[in-house]
Design a protein around this motif. Structure first.
Motif, PDB file in Angstrom:
ATOM      1  N   ASP A 236       0.911  -1.342   0.058  1.00  0.00           N
ATOM      2  CA  ASP A 236       0.094   0.072   0.106  1.00  0.00           C
ATOM      3  C   ASP A 236       0.909   1.331   0.037  1.00  0.00           C
ATOM      4  O   ASP A 236       0.706   2.176  -0.803  1.00  0.00           O
ATOM      5  CB  ASP A 236      -1.046  -0.021   1.301  1.00  0.00           C
ATOM      6  CG  ASP A 236      -2.017  -1.157   1.032  1.00  0.00           C
ATOM      7  OD1 ASP A 236      -2.436  -1.290  -0.099  1.00  0.00           O
ATOM      8  OD2 ASP A 236      -2.465  -1.617   2.083  1.00  0.00           O
ATOM      9  N   ALA A 237       1.844   1.574   1.006  1.00  0.00           N
ATOM     10  CA  ALA A 237       2.565   2.409   0.981  1.00  0.00           C
ATOM     11  C   ALA A 237       3.591   2.595  -0.554  1.00  0.00           C
ATOM     12  O   ALA A 237       3.886   3.902  -0.745  1.00  0.00           O
ATOM     13  CB  ALA A 237       3.561   2.446   2.266  1.00  0.00           C
ATOM     14  N   GLU A 238       4.033   1.714  -0.945  1.00  0.00           N
ATOM     15  CA  GLU A 238       4.820   1.789  -2.140  1.00  0.00           C
ATOM     16  C   GLU A 238       3.726   2.149  -3.283  1.00  0.00           C
ATOM     17  O   GLU A 238       4.118   2.929  -4.076  1.00  0.00           O
ATOM     18  CB  GLU A 238       5.189   0.332  -2.626  1.00  0.00           C
ATOM     19  CG  GLU A 238       6.005  -0.283  -1.688  1.00  0.00           C
ATOM     20  CD  GLU A 238       6.657  -1.669  -1.806  1.00  0.00           C
ATOM     21  OE1 GLU A 238       7.572  -2.018  -1.422  1.00  0.00           O
ATOM     22  OE2 GLU A 238       5.656  -2.490  -2.528  1.00  0.00           O
ATOM     23  N   GLU A 239       2.577   1.586  -3.327  1.00  0.00           N
ATOM     24  CA  GLU A 239       1.536   2.402  -4.410  1.00  0.00           C
ATOM     25  C   GLU A 239       1.357   3.821  -4.380  1.00  0.00           C
ATOM     26  O   GLU A 239       1.495   4.549  -5.286  1.00  0.00           O
ATOM     27  CB  GLU A 239       0.149   1.480  -4.060  1.00  0.00           C
ATOM     28  CG  GLU A 239      -0.828   2.262  -5.122  1.00  0.00           C
ATOM     29  CD  GLU A 239      -2.046   1.226  -4.999  1.00  0.00           C
ATOM     30  OE1 GLU A 239      -3.319   1.616  -5.460  1.00  0.00           O
ATOM     31  OE2 GLU A 239      -2.189   0.522  -4.134  1.00  0.00           O
ATOM     32  N   LEU A 240       1.198   4.201  -2.672  1.00  0.00           N
ATOM     33  CA  LEU A 240       1.050   5.613  -2.640  1.00  0.00           C
ATOM     34  C   LEU A 240       2.355   6.446  -3.099  1.00  0.00           C
ATOM     35  O   LEU A 240       2.338   7.469  -3.568  1.00  0.00           O
ATOM     36  CB  LEU A 240       0.529   5.813  -1.264  1.00  0.00           C
ATOM     37  CG  LEU A 240      -0.447   5.190  -0.708  1.00  0.00           C
ATOM     38  CD1 LEU A 240      -0.782   5.748   0.548  1.00  0.00           C
ATOM     39  CD2 LEU A 240      -1.556   5.513  -1.635  1.00  0.00           C
TER      40      LEU A 240
END
Length: 631
Positions: A236-240
């Motif tokens: 999730d943080a990588e996507e953001l």
């Protein structure tokens, strides 16, 4: 009670809970509580794929400062302070895979039955650009926002749409406030360059944004499509982090090449993110996404323009081909998380999206209706849209929001340090980071640490086999279930060729109470690889029962199931009897140490435990069975 006394009471309660945790863990691990250290609760913490820590308990000790109200910087609690709480978020649905006339009928029917936003595929594999007006006949775009998915034909599609809007305005369409017409053109060259999807050139998207900015309608030319990273395996943080890096790349080009002010450039961007069945992670993710993008706007000196629209799409990666009805549960949780997390529009993918149309014998309209009604139930029966940001103040959600935002920002900074999004993409930094996360997730799923219900846990071998044509071709999504489903595909092919599935005999030792745990475990494990486990019931060693069971099953593989104590007493003899009866591969459900003294032919050929790489073990087992059956 004074603040000091209250704080002291909180600390005392937490210390008491820690002692309780230590007592339970010490008992289960058969150690002294003192050996667990001063913070035994840390043994219960979990890490997300982004390295974010999730604690086992949140208390007033974890309280964070209250966020500002919805509609105000940094927009954690939502972009729109005046969102209609009777309507909630926008219920979006995808259209455009049929003719213009059929698409128009489908759109109007959907709008009459609860859909409030349209996602229209135009151009290749969609409605022809020349038929756009026909597809949108009778559609009031001031009431139902439109998002285009036109790929490389976006410039032609945008001009056709602008011509339609101009013609309607000249004809007096009754819309006095043109800004109430909301359109997303969907140009996404930077994220498409990562995923390999067809799209307009980067320079073309910049030019399109300049045209859009001059329109009286509210037009967002560019979509920063974070789903491109999620579908490749990103956390999730990588996507953001990757998405905001792409967003900043757009801002630089829009202000430098098109002459737009920073505020106007920010107004040309919208974001699309994936929503998964981890509901709390999804809630926090959408809140964190607004926080990090607001920080970008603040640094650019335009905080008031930092509230970019968010379009949530339920994760395509989490969708399974096997037992696909479970996908309805997955998408319900994802829609819940995205809606509660403050997404402006939510699209629920049909539960059979990972399969070719018609595979399950249900119509496309049925699966689309289920997808739509999933949101309507959440909005109109559960009333989830009645409160803006209902998770606000939750110690867990607030902490998770901040951690995801901080981790996303770190990845963004890493990309910036490499020279920005395009440079990091070329250097392989983005793909390398995401590939590492995908590999870890794949490993967890293979080891069944992460459960995919109906696939690596509780599989249904009785479901209708899938043909090669049933599996949707050309998918670029790294689906979580793919490795186990490949095993099931092999099982289906074996069934089609020989009339029966690959089979393994269970050899239960002792009473049902003794072997039931491990026969259940072994059956579930084998079924996840498409192997049918035959359970003849308790088998007594030395009484011809094992020989009879082998003959009846026709299997060449057997799995011993019992307690460690029973293995010590009977495993060696049982292995010998199985081999004598014709079994060529004997496995034991349990650890190797349970038969540490066994040697030679009395020793099992392998061991099935909860910690094994199930994909690797089952692949090897299928290879063995297929080879044996071909002799």
């Amino acid at each position: 009670m004074s603040l000091a006394s209250e704080a002291e009471a909180v600390e005392q309660a937490y210390a008491e809970w820690q002692r309780s945790v230590a007592g339970v863990l010490a008992k289960s691990r058969r150690v002294d509580a003192a050996e667990l250290g001063p913070e035994p609760q840390k043994l219960l913490e979990t890490l997300t794929y982004d390295g974010v820590t999730v604690a086992p308990l949140y208390s007033p000790r974890d309280e964070r400062p209250e966020q500002s109200l919805p509609g105000t910087f940094p927009y954690v609690r939502g972009v729109d302070a005046h969102r209609d709480v009777n309507a909630g978020w926008l219920v979006s649905a995808a259209f455009g895979t049929a003719s213009a006339a059929e698409t128009n009928r489908a759109i109007l029917d959907a709008l009459e039955n609860g859909v409030s936003a349209l996602w229209l595929k135009v151009g290749a594999d969609g409605v022809p650009v020349t038929d756009l007006a026909a597809a949108l006949e009778g559609v009031l775009l001031d009431l139902a926002p439109l998002t285009l998915d036109a790929g490389a034909e976006i410039n032609d599609a945008a001009r056709a749409l602008f011509s339609l809007l101009d013609a309607r305005g000249e004809a007096g369409d009754g819309v006095s406030d043109r800004s109430s017409i909301r359109v997303h053109l969907g140009a996404a060259p930077l994220t498409s360059s990562f995923s390999g999807a067809a799209d307009v050139e980067f320079a073309g998207a910049v030019e399109l944004a300049a045209l859009a900015a001059a329109r009286a309608e509210t037009v967002h030319a560019i979509t920063v499509d974070g789903t491109a990273f999620h579908n490749a395996g990103a956390g999730d943080a990588e996507e953001l982090g990757a998405a905001i890096a792409a967003g900043l790349e757009y801002l630089r080009a829009l202000t430098a090449e098109s002459g737009l002010t920073i505020g106007a450039a920010l107004s040309q961007l919208a974001f699309r993110y994936s929503a998964t069945d981890d509901q709390f992670q999804t809630i926090a993710k959408f809140r964190a996404a607004r926080l990090v993008w607001a920080r970008i706007a603040q640094v650019c000196g335009a905080s008031d323009f930092g509230g970019a629209p968010q379009h949530a799409v339920t994760s395509a990666a989490m969708m399974a081909q096997r037992d696909p009805w479970v996908n309805m549960l997955r998408t319900t949780l994802a829609a819940f998380g995205a809606g509660v997390g403050g997404a402006d529009a939510v699209t629920v993918l049909p539960f059979d999206v990972a399969l070719a149309d018609g595979t399950l014998g249900v119509s496309k309209s049925f699966s689309s209706r289920i997808a739509r009604n999933t949101q309507l139930l959440l909005l109109e029966e559960s009333h989830l849209g009645r409160v803006l940001d209902p998770s606000a103040g939750s110690w867990y959600v607030e902490d998770l929001t901040q951690q995801i935002a901080a981790t996303a920002w770190e990845f963004f900074q890493e990309i910036e340090a490499a020279g920005g999004y395009l440079a990091a993409l070329e250097a392989g930094i983005v793909s390398g980071r995401i590939a590492a996360t995908k590999a870890k997730r794949d490993s967890d799923i293979a080891h069944r640490k992460t459960t995919v219900t109906g696939v690596n846990e509780f599989p249904n071998l009785g479901e209708t086999p899938l043909s090669a044509e049933a599996v949707e071709p050309g998918q670029s999504v790294a689906r979580y279930a793919a490795a186990f489903e490949a095993l099931r595909d092999r099982s289906d092919a074996f069934l089609a060729a020989g009339g029966a599935r690959p089979t393994a005999l269970l050899a239960p030792l002792g009473s049902v109470a003794e072997h039931n745990v491990r026969t259940t475990f072994a059956s579930n494990l084998l079924a996840s690889g498409g192997i049918d486990a035959v359970n003849p019931g308790p088998l007594e060693v030395g009484a011809e029962a094992i020989s009879a069971a082998v003959k009846a099953s026709g299997a060449t593989v057997a799995v011993l199931c019992g307690t460690d104590k029973r293995y010590g007493e009977s495993a060696a003899a049982a292995v010998a009897e199985l081999r004598a009866a014709g079994i060529t591969k004997v496995l034991l459900a349990g650890p190797e140490k349970a038969v540490a003294d066994a040697t030679g032919d009395s020793r099992p050929d392998g061991f099935l435990t909860a910690r094994i790489d199930a994909v690797s073990a089952l692949t090897e087992l299928l290879d063995f069975i297929e080879t044996g059956s071909s002799k």
